[in-house]
Write a protein that holds these residues in place. Structure first.
Motif, PDB file in Angstrom:
ATOM      1  N   LEU A  33      66.438  11.713  14.047  1.00  0.00           N
ATOM      2  CA  LEU A  33      67.230  12.630  13.238  1.00  0.00           C
ATOM      3  C   LEU A  33      66.650  14.035  13.352  1.00  0.00           C
ATOM      4  CD1 LEU A  33      69.333  13.482  11.170  1.00  0.00           C
ATOM      5  CD2 LEU A  33      67.889  12.519   9.367  1.00  0.00           C
ATOM      6  N   GLY A  34      67.453  14.969  13.883  1.00  0.00           N
ATOM      7  CA  GLY A  34      67.046  16.358  14.004  1.00  0.00           C
ATOM      8  C   GLY A  34      67.879  17.231  13.073  1.00  0.00           C
ATOM      9  N   ASP A  35      67.207  17.959  12.200  1.00  0.00           N
ATOM     10  CA  ASP A  35      67.903  18.787  11.207  1.00  0.00           C
ATOM     11  C   ASP A  35      68.226  20.158  11.812  1.00  0.00           C
ATOM     12  OD1 ASP A  35      69.006  19.717   8.885  1.00  0.00           O
ATOM     13  OD2 ASP A  35      67.118  19.868   7.782  1.00  0.00           O
ATOM     14  N   THR A  36      69.038  20.155  12.864  1.00  0.00           N
ATOM     15  CA  THR A  36      69.321  21.379  13.608  1.00  0.00           C
ATOM     16  C   THR A  36      70.069  22.414  12.768  1.00  0.00           C
ATOM     17  OG1 THR A  36      71.283  20.277  14.509  1.00  0.00           O
ATOM     18  CG2 THR A  36      69.310  20.269  15.874  1.00  0.00           C
ATOM     19  N   LYS A  37      70.805  21.970  11.771  1.00  0.00           N
ATOM     20  CA  LYS A  37      71.567  22.913  10.947  1.00  0.00           C
ATOM     21  C   LYS A  37      70.646  23.830  10.149  1.00  0.00           C
ATOM     22  CE  LYS A  37      75.354  23.124   7.587  1.00  0.00           C
ATOM     23  NZ  LYS A  37      76.337  22.337   6.801  1.00  0.00           N
ATOM     24  N   GLY A 240      73.545  19.413  12.879  1.00  0.00           N
ATOM     25  CA  GLY A 240      74.199  20.624  13.365  1.00  0.00           C
ATOM     26  C   GLY A 240      75.184  20.361  14.479  1.00  0.00           C
ATOM     27  N   ASP A 241      75.234  21.282  15.423  1.00  0.00           N
ATOM     28  CA  ASP A 241      76.191  21.232  16.521  1.00  0.00           C
ATOM     29  C   ASP A 241      75.893  20.061  17.456  1.00  0.00           C
ATOM     30  OD1 ASP A 241      77.092  21.945  19.385  1.00  0.00           O
ATOM     31  OD2 ASP A 241      78.139  23.446  18.178  1.00  0.00           O
ATOM     32  N   SER A 262      74.066   3.263  26.146  1.00  0.00           N
ATOM     33  CA  SER A 262      74.448   2.902  24.778  1.00  0.00           C
ATOM     34  C   SER A 262      73.890   3.890  23.749  1.00  0.00           C
ATOM     35  CB  SER A 262      73.948   1.499  24.443  1.00  0.00           C
ATOM     36  OG  SER A 262      72.554   1.405  24.673  1.00  0.00           O
ATOM     37  N   VAL A 263      73.156   4.934  24.204  1.00  0.00           N
ATOM     38  CA  VAL A 263      72.618   5.928  23.279  1.00  0.00           C
ATOM     39  C   VAL A 263      73.767   6.594  22.534  1.00  0.00           C
ATOM     40  CG1 VAL A 263      71.529   8.199  23.152  1.00  0.00           C
ATOM     41  CG2 VAL A 263      70.472   6.401  24.477  1.00  0.00           C
ATOM     42  N   GLN A 264      73.627   6.699  21.231  1.00  0.00           N
ATOM     43  CA  GLN A 264      74.649   7.311  20.397  1.00  0.00           C
ATOM     44  C   GLN A 264      74.106   8.564  19.745  1.00  0.00           C
ATOM     45  OE1 GLN A 264      76.208   4.342  17.638  1.00  0.00           O
ATOM     46  NE2 GLN A 264      75.454   2.767  19.017  1.00  0.00           N
ATOM     47  N   ILE A 265      74.852   9.653  19.802  1.00  0.00           N
ATOM     48  CA  ILE A 265      74.482  10.883  19.111  1.00  0.00           C
ATOM     49  C   ILE A 265      75.570  11.151  18.089  1.00  0.00           C
ATOM     50  CG2 ILE A 265      74.014  13.345  19.334  1.00  0.00           C
ATOM     51  CD1 ILE A 265      73.122  12.864  22.168  1.00  0.00           C
ATOM     52  N   GLU A 266      75.213  11.104  16.829  1.00  0.00           N
ATOM     53  CA  GLU A 266      76.173  11.227  15.753  1.00  0.00           C
ATOM     54  C   GLU A 266      75.851  12.417  14.870  1.00  0.00           C
ATOM     55  OE1 GLU A 266      76.876   7.601  13.646  1.00  0.00           O
ATOM     56  OE2 GLU A 266      76.367   6.380  15.376  1.00  0.00           O
TER      57      GLU A 266
END
Length: 273
Positions: A33-37, A240-241, A262-266
């Protein structure tokens, strides 16, 4: 059912740690989990960093993680002890592993540290280094332009070279360190630029490898290592984006991402916390 390992960061920088974790622990499943926002965390207050970190942790705890890796130096500096004392799962950060690696490589016991404003102000690295060896001398430099540069995908070229050169000039003028710690997990994405600017005589250290080694040892100690043979399905989340995150992730993971189809980016809205 596999129990995953959670990895959190203020943005895309923790991908450098996640990649090393996946390399050293190929059977394990990772949730990133990256808090890019709300990146960068460096200029934020300790209270903000603690609040944001706990929000990310609570999100991953709902997914039944068996270990938490804080792949953010600023969050490590401000929350590691609290999280270790509060949670009933192993929690590791990136500062102590990075400090140990630097001491191992340094010949003259003069070590440089570059990081965000928050990490440098916390003195977490000097404290960790001196706790191991009181003879270590540390020169620290905050590098505020680096995280926004990496988050925007400016990883090479004249513009990136200029930013790195101007930012590192005060450290170069000191001219006596032999080892430099990249005290932010975003910085390995521009490690080659930093190395070129500092010179080949400087050993540049990123903490990902040592952090992954520590994670493996702790999992083994707690008998939590995955023993199954099923291929792991990793999940990547960003606040974020999505496309910007995907672009950096694909450029950093390269072949492993293409193999792990199968990597998922949500997308995880901040309000979902």
């Amino acid at each position: 059912m596999k129990q995953p390992i959670g990895v959190i960061d203020s943005g895309v920088g923790g991908l450098t740690v996640a990649r090393e974790l996946m390399r050293q622990l190929p059977k394990e499943t990772f949730l990133y989990l990256g808090d890019t926002k709300r990146c960068p965390y460096g200029p934020r207050s300790e209270e903000e960093v603690r609040a944001f970190t706990w929000q990310m942790v609570n999100f991953l705890l709902e997914k039944n993680i068996k270990m938490l890796v804080i792949a953010c130096n600023t969050a490590t500096a401000y929350t590691l002890t609290e999280l270790q004392e509060t949670l009933n799962i192993p929690v590791i950060g990136v500062i102590e592993p990075g400090a140990r690696a630097a001491i191992k490589f340094s010949r003259n016991k003069r070590i440089g540290v570059i990081g965000t404003e928050g990490t440098i102000e916390s003195k977490a690295y000097p404290n960790a280094l001196v706790a191991i060896d009181q003879n270590i001398r540390v020169n620290s430099l905050a590098c505020p332009p680096f995280v926004p540069m990496v988050e925007d995908g400016i990883l090479s070229g004249p513009k990136a070279e200029g930013i790195v050169s101007n930012t590192l000039q005060p450290l170069k003028e000191m001219n006596h360190i032999d080892t430099l710690i990249l005290g932010c997990t975003h910085y390995p994405l521009i490690k080659d630029l930093v190395q070129n600017e500092m010179g080949s005589h400087i050993q540049v250290i990123s903490s990902g490898e040592e952090t992954a080694r520590e994670a493996s040892l702790i999992l083994a100690y707690h008998k939590l290592l995955e023993k199954g043979n099923a291929s792991p399905v990793h999940e990547f989340y960003t606040t974020g984006d999505i496309e910007k995150f995907r672009l950096v992730a694909n450029s950093w993971f390269e072949e492993p991402v293409r193999i792990l189809k199968s990597v998922q980016i949500e997308h995880v809205p901040s309000s979902a916390y």
